[in-house]
Motif scaffolding. Structure first.
Motif, PDB file in Angstrom:
ATOM      1  N   PHE A 131      33.119  37.049  27.087  1.00  0.00           N
ATOM      2  CA  PHE A 131      33.215  36.136  28.373  1.00  0.00           C
ATOM      3  C   PHE A 131      34.735  36.216  28.786  1.00  0.00           C
ATOM      4  CE2 PHE A 131      29.304  35.538  26.938  1.00  0.00           C
ATOM      5  CZ  PHE A 131      28.409  35.807  28.052  1.00  0.00           C
ATOM      6  N   VAL A 132      35.369  36.061  29.808  1.00  0.00           N
ATOM      7  CA  VAL A 132      36.696  36.064  30.212  1.00  0.00           C
ATOM      8  C   VAL A 132      36.904  34.830  31.249  1.00  0.00           C
ATOM      9  CG1 VAL A 132      38.630  37.448  30.959  1.00  0.00           C
ATOM     10  CG2 VAL A 132      36.883  38.616  30.182  1.00  0.00           C
ATOM     11  N   SER A 133      37.848  34.032  30.772  1.00  0.00           N
ATOM     12  CA  SER A 133      37.833  32.996  31.693  1.00  0.00           C
ATOM     13  C   SER A 133      39.266  32.245  31.265  1.00  0.00           C
ATOM     14  CB  SER A 133      36.694  31.852  31.622  1.00  0.00           C
ATOM     15  OG  SER A 133      36.840  30.766  32.423  1.00  0.00           O
ATOM     16  N   GLU A 137      36.132  26.838  31.930  1.00  0.00           N
ATOM     17  CA  GLU A 137      35.180  25.815  32.413  1.00  0.00           C
ATOM     18  C   GLU A 137      34.290  26.450  33.587  1.00  0.00           C
ATOM     19  OE1 GLU A 137      34.630  23.035  31.037  1.00  0.00           O
ATOM     20  OE2 GLU A 137      36.574  22.989  29.948  1.00  0.00           O
ATOM     21  N   THR A 138      34.650  27.553  33.988  1.00  0.00           N
ATOM     22  CA  THR A 138      33.808  28.140  35.292  1.00  0.00           C
ATOM     23  C   THR A 138      32.192  28.206  35.049  1.00  0.00           C
ATOM     24  OG1 THR A 138      35.556  29.670  35.784  1.00  0.00           O
ATOM     25  CG2 THR A 138      33.656  30.314  36.671  1.00  0.00           C
ATOM     26  N   ALA A 139      31.525  27.509  36.158  1.00  0.00           N
ATOM     27  CA  ALA A 139      30.156  27.170  35.882  1.00  0.00           C
ATOM     28  C   ALA A 139      29.356  28.046  35.807  1.00  0.00           C
ATOM     29  CB  ALA A 139      29.746  26.449  37.121  1.00  0.00           C
ATOM     30  N   LEU A 192      42.271  41.054  46.352  1.00  0.00           N
ATOM     31  CA  LEU A 192      41.894  39.257  46.202  1.00  0.00           C
ATOM     32  C   LEU A 192      43.158  38.729  46.562  1.00  0.00           C
ATOM     33  CD1 LEU A 192      39.730  37.135  45.542  1.00  0.00           C
ATOM     34  CD2 LEU A 192      40.103  37.785  43.301  1.00  0.00           C
ATOM     35  N   LYS A 193      44.110  38.974  45.759  1.00  0.00           N
ATOM     36  CA  LYS A 193      45.545  38.119  45.729  1.00  0.00           C
ATOM     37  C   LYS A 193      45.881  37.980  47.172  1.00  0.00           C
ATOM     38  CE  LYS A 193      45.701  36.640  42.614  1.00  0.00           C
ATOM     39  NZ  LYS A 193      44.874  37.042  41.369  1.00  0.00           N
ATOM     40  N   LEU A 194      45.901  39.165  47.987  1.00  0.00           N
ATOM     41  CA  LEU A 194      46.251  39.210  49.336  1.00  0.00           C
ATOM     42  C   LEU A 194      45.412  38.286  50.018  1.00  0.00           C
ATOM     43  CD1 LEU A 194      48.716  40.562  50.460  1.00  0.00           C
ATOM     44  CD2 LEU A 194      47.157  42.488  51.254  1.00  0.00           C
TER      45      LEU A 194
END
Ligand code: M6R
Length: 363
Positions: A100-102, A106-108, A239-241
């Motif tokens: 898992f990458v976070s 805390e991402t639900a 996504l950044k843009l």
């Protein structure tokens, strides 16, 4: 404290050489040129599959990890965004490794997916930036990103540190499975150790991004193309843009263009092409020419020469020559800077974009 920077995002982009070094130093025996990985509590040589799940930018890091692990360790990798994974409830191999990458931990949706994988007998490893987080606490093993606190809502330094950990994981798995030789391991580790220096050099002059911001700020839509291990960077760049400039942007695998999105191309559409000179360069260039023939405005992000594209480009962002293994870490930086300077030029709230929260703890 933003230091000398206008925004936390700029500060965090500039911290990358240092925090990537710290993250790598934790996983690499620099003197021996070998990965020195913590025991994940599973026999890496026997894994039949690795499962990865995450959200947003962390998911794109995981996607790059999939390309690396499949290529260098020859282990199949299943990956999905956590909000889909958790309800899909896929069958998982006995004794498998789930990663898992976070950033926040805390991402639900990511947490719910972790709990599902645990209930299915998976060994849980997490790549987290906040050591005290729920995801870290509920994992069997933690592979920390040592990025330090990330304040900007748009993830930057956490992303490249996640990539550093995933790159080391791919090497560790490759070694355990006999998929890479000791010489190749040294070569890949050596390439990783060079990354901070290359990123520093890229951060010494941002004028090309400031100039490009004028053009991009006028666009209604932007396309981002990449191939192979650099395809997820097109997704991340888009996504950044979107997040900070509010310009509609889509990332596509360069080869998918002719299957639909090419219909969007005209003189008003900038097309940003992530095109390192790797074994797929010629394929990407032929996609660029298809775009140029329809009037698309090409922004060429490459260590190649402009005249290798065979068409006019509106901007060429020149990237240093690096080992192809580390391209995703290097090409992440222009993706961040394009978004950052465009947003600054447009006057948006870069660190706190509308409608977004730093950590998504609701479903
Ligand atoms: O804290 P996490 O890494 O789990 O967060 C995941 C996403 O919410 C996060 O990456 C989001 O996409 C960022 N705003 C991207 O810049």
């Amino acid at each position: 404290d933003k230091g000398n920077h206008r925004h936390f995002m700029a500060k965090e982009i500039h911290e990358q050489p240092e925090v990537i070094s710290h993250t790598l130093a934790n996983l690499i025996d620099m003197a021996a040129g070998r990965v020195n990985f913590p025991d994940l509590g599973v026999d890496l040589s026997k894994l039949s599959r690795v499962t990865i799940s995450a959200c947003g930018t962390a998911y794109y890091a995981g996607l790059i990890g999939k390309y690396w692990i499949e290529r260098y360790a020859r282990v199949p990798v299943e990956i999905d965004v956590a909000s889909e994974f958790r309800y899909r409830e896929p069958p998982l191999p006995e004794g498998g490794l789930a990663v898992f990458v976070s950033q926040s931990g805390e991402t639900a949706d990511t947490l719910a997916t972790l709990r599902y994988c645990k209930s299915q007998g998976q060994r849980i490893a997490s790549i987290v930036n906040v050591r005290t987080s729920t995801i870290a606490r509920e994992s069997d093993a933690v592979l920390p990103t040592l990025a330090g606190p990330e304040v900007g809502v748009a993830s930057t330094k956490a992303f490249t540190c996640q990539l550093a950990v995933l790159a080391a994981l791919a090497i560790a798995l490759g070694r355990a499975r006999g998929a890479i030789s000791a010489e190749l391991e040294q070569e890949l580790v050596g390439a990783l150790m060079e990354v901070p220096r290359h990123i520093s050099s890229m951060l010494s002059d941002e004028s090309v991004y400031e100039a490009l911001a004028h053009d991009l700020s006028r666009a209604r839509d932007v396309l981002y193309l990449g191939r192979g291990v650099n395809f997820p960077l097109a997704l991340e760049g888009a996504l950044k843009l979107k997040e900070i400039s509010y310009i509609h942007a889509e990332g596509y695998a360069a080869g998918e263009l002719k299957h639909g999105p090419i219909a969007l191309i005209d003189e008003s559409v900038p097309v940003i092409v992530v095109a390192p000179k790797d074994e797929l360069f010629d394929k990407t260039v032929s996609n660029v020419q298809e775009v140029a023939a329809r009037g698309g405005q090409i922004v060429f992000v490459s260590n190649g020469e402009s005249d290798e594209v065979g068409c006019d480009v509106v901007a060429h962002i020149t990237i240093p020559d690096v080992h192809p293994f580390t391209n995703p870490l290097i090409y992440a930086v222009p993706a961040q800077l394009i978004a950052y300077h465009t947003a600054v030029f447009m006057g948006t709230d870069v660190d706190q974009p509308r409608n977004l929260a730093k950590s998504v703890t609701v479903e």
